[in-house]
Design an enzyme around this catalytic site. Structure first.
Site, PDB file in Angstrom:
ATOM      1  CG  ASP A  27      -2.182 -20.521  -0.647  1.00 35.60           C
ATOM      2  OD1 ASP A  27      -1.606 -20.413   0.454  1.00 35.60           O
ATOM      3  OD2 ASP A  27      -1.745 -21.230  -1.577  1.00 35.60           O
TER       4      ASP A  27
ATOM      5  CE1 TYR B 120      -3.503  -2.657   0.621  1.00 42.16           C
ATOM      6  CE2 TYR B 120      -4.644  -0.611   1.093  1.00 42.16           C
ATOM      7  CZ  TYR B 120      -4.670  -1.951   0.796  1.00 42.16           C
ATOM      8  OH  TYR B 120      -5.876  -2.580   0.654  1.00 42.16           O
TER       9      TYR B 120
ATOM     10  CE  LYS C 282       1.703 -18.012  -2.198  1.00 45.22           C
ATOM     11  NZ  LYS C 282       0.811 -19.195  -2.192  1.00 45.22           N
TER      12      LYS C 282
ATOM     13  CG  ASP D 277     -13.536  -6.931   2.960  1.00 37.98           C
ATOM     14  OD1 ASP D 277     -13.407  -6.158   3.930  1.00 37.98           O
ATOM     15  OD2 ASP D 277     -13.906  -6.551   1.825  1.00 37.98           O
TER      16      ASP D 277
ATOM     17  CG  ASP E 148      -7.997  -4.713   1.802  1.00 31.95           C
ATOM     18  OD1 ASP E 148      -8.912  -4.170   2.457  1.00 31.95           O
ATOM     19  OD2 ASP E 148      -7.969  -4.742   0.552  1.00 31.95           O
TER      20      ASP E 148
END
Ligand code: IPM
Ligand code: MG
Length: 356
Positions: free
Chosen positions: A223, A142, A191, A251, A247
């Site tokens: 994942d 970001y 990751k 959600d 982020d």
């Protein structure tokens, strides 16, 4: 005590939900003997309309002079076609960066009363759910270098993910401290099978864990975490992760609770300063109709009382008042179910304030 709060109502339903949250906060002040001073300021789309920028200097200055910031919601279709750096979202990222809000706490709590709202089967979700997502908020992709350049296959665009030891260490500490007060388990999501930044992330989190022998640490690839969240959400307690993974996963976690109108968030800086906001958006389709659910903003005020003001009893009083109103069967449209009592934004706020 006296506290100064910068209030940024923002766009869409932002102003009406913050109004109810302030009503509840004033009631907390009367009941427990605190005084809260509010300064209302422009931010987001309304600030673009009035001043040409989503984060006017005056707003940032007042935030810096305050003990905490309460934000409603920013953005809407009206401003969607503006270039990236002029959009309401740029105001939000500017606030996070300028105020040093590196730790984003996003609880995904399924209230017992709203169990049926989950999209998962009852045998998967069980009686209730309570996960705390701790998202790094001022680093990673970001805030990394981005741009465009000429490439072999035409123009290229790039964004950069990078993390320093210090950035990972401070967010990891926040996660471990929180886990200590809960069931004592941290899942660090990365990751690391592909990304170098994730390998550093994993090393640093592992190192910080040595200071918290009472907290169990597990590492999980992002994942797999996305899959495990819907397969068996009960295995999670505190999830700590990068800006972008956080982020996405926050959600997902919030959707599992089925009631996005209920979920608060806190974004904390070093020390006690924080910005508090509901995780839902500005919902322009129902703005100004007394239909919005103010509970996420009211619960954000509870987080403000807990994390910035360190007033645990007052925070609990707000959370209990919300539980009580739900137990009595009051519902706004988004959480309505047969046999319950439908109320508007203002009535919901008054009911909660009444139970403080
Ligand atoms: C969030 C939002 C923001 C983010 C957007 C609006 C910039 O999705 O707070 O999760 O990506 O951080
Ligand atoms: Mg998001």
């Amino acid at each position: 005590m006296e506290y100064r709060i910068a209030v940024l109502p923002g766009d869409g339903i932002g102003p009406e939900v913050t109004e109810q949250a302030l009503l509840v906060l004033e009631q907390v002040g009367r009941r427990f003997g605190h005084s809260f001073r509010f300064g209302k300021l422009l931010a987001g789309g309304c600030a673009i309309d009035a001043t040409g920028t989503p984060l006017p200097k005056e707003t940032l200055d007042e935030c810096m002079k305050s003990d905490a910031v309460l934000l409603g919601a920013m953005g809407g279709p009206k401003w969607d076609s503006l270039p990236g750096d002029k959009r309401p979202e740029a105001g939000l990222l500017g606030l996070r960066g300028s105020l040093g809000l590196f730790a984003n706490l996003r609880p995904a709590i399924l209230n017992k009363e709203l169990r049926d709202a989950s999209t998962l089967r009852p045998d998967v979700i069980g009686e209730s759910m309570d996960i705390m997502v701790v998202r790094e908020l001022t680093g990673g992709i970001y805030f990394g270098e981005r741009g465009r350049r000429a490439g072999k296959m035409g123009q290229e665009a790039y964004d950069t993910e990078s993390y320093s030891v210090g950035e990972v260490e401070r967010i990891a500490r926040i996660a471990f401290e929180i886990a200590r007060k809960r069931s004592g388990k941290v899942t660090s999501v990365d990751k690391a099978n592909v990304l170098e930044s994730s390998r550093l992330w994993r090393e640093v989190v592992t190192e910080v864990a040595r200071d918290y022998p009472d907290v169990a640490l597990e590492h999980m690839y992002v994942d797999n975490a996305a899959m495990q969240l819907v397969r068996n959400p009960k295995q999670f307690d505190v999830i700590v992760t990068t800006n972008m993974f956080g982020d996405i996963l926050s959600d997902e976690a919030s959707m599992i609770t089925g009631s996005i109108g209920m979920l608060p968030s806190a974004s904390l800086a070093e020390g006690r300063f924080g910005l508090y906001e509901p995780i839902h958006g500005s919902a322009p389709d129902i703005a100004g109709q007394d239909k919005a659910n103010p509970l996420a903003t009211i619960l954000s005020v509870a987080m403000m009382l807990r994390y910035t003001m360190q007033l645990e009893d007052e925070a609990r009083a707000v959370e209990k008042a919300v539980d009580r109103v739900l137990e009595e069967g009051y519902r706004t449209g988004d959480i309505m179910s047969p046999g319950k009592k439908l109320v508007g934004t203002r009535e919901m706020g008054m009911l909660v304030a009444g139970y403080i």
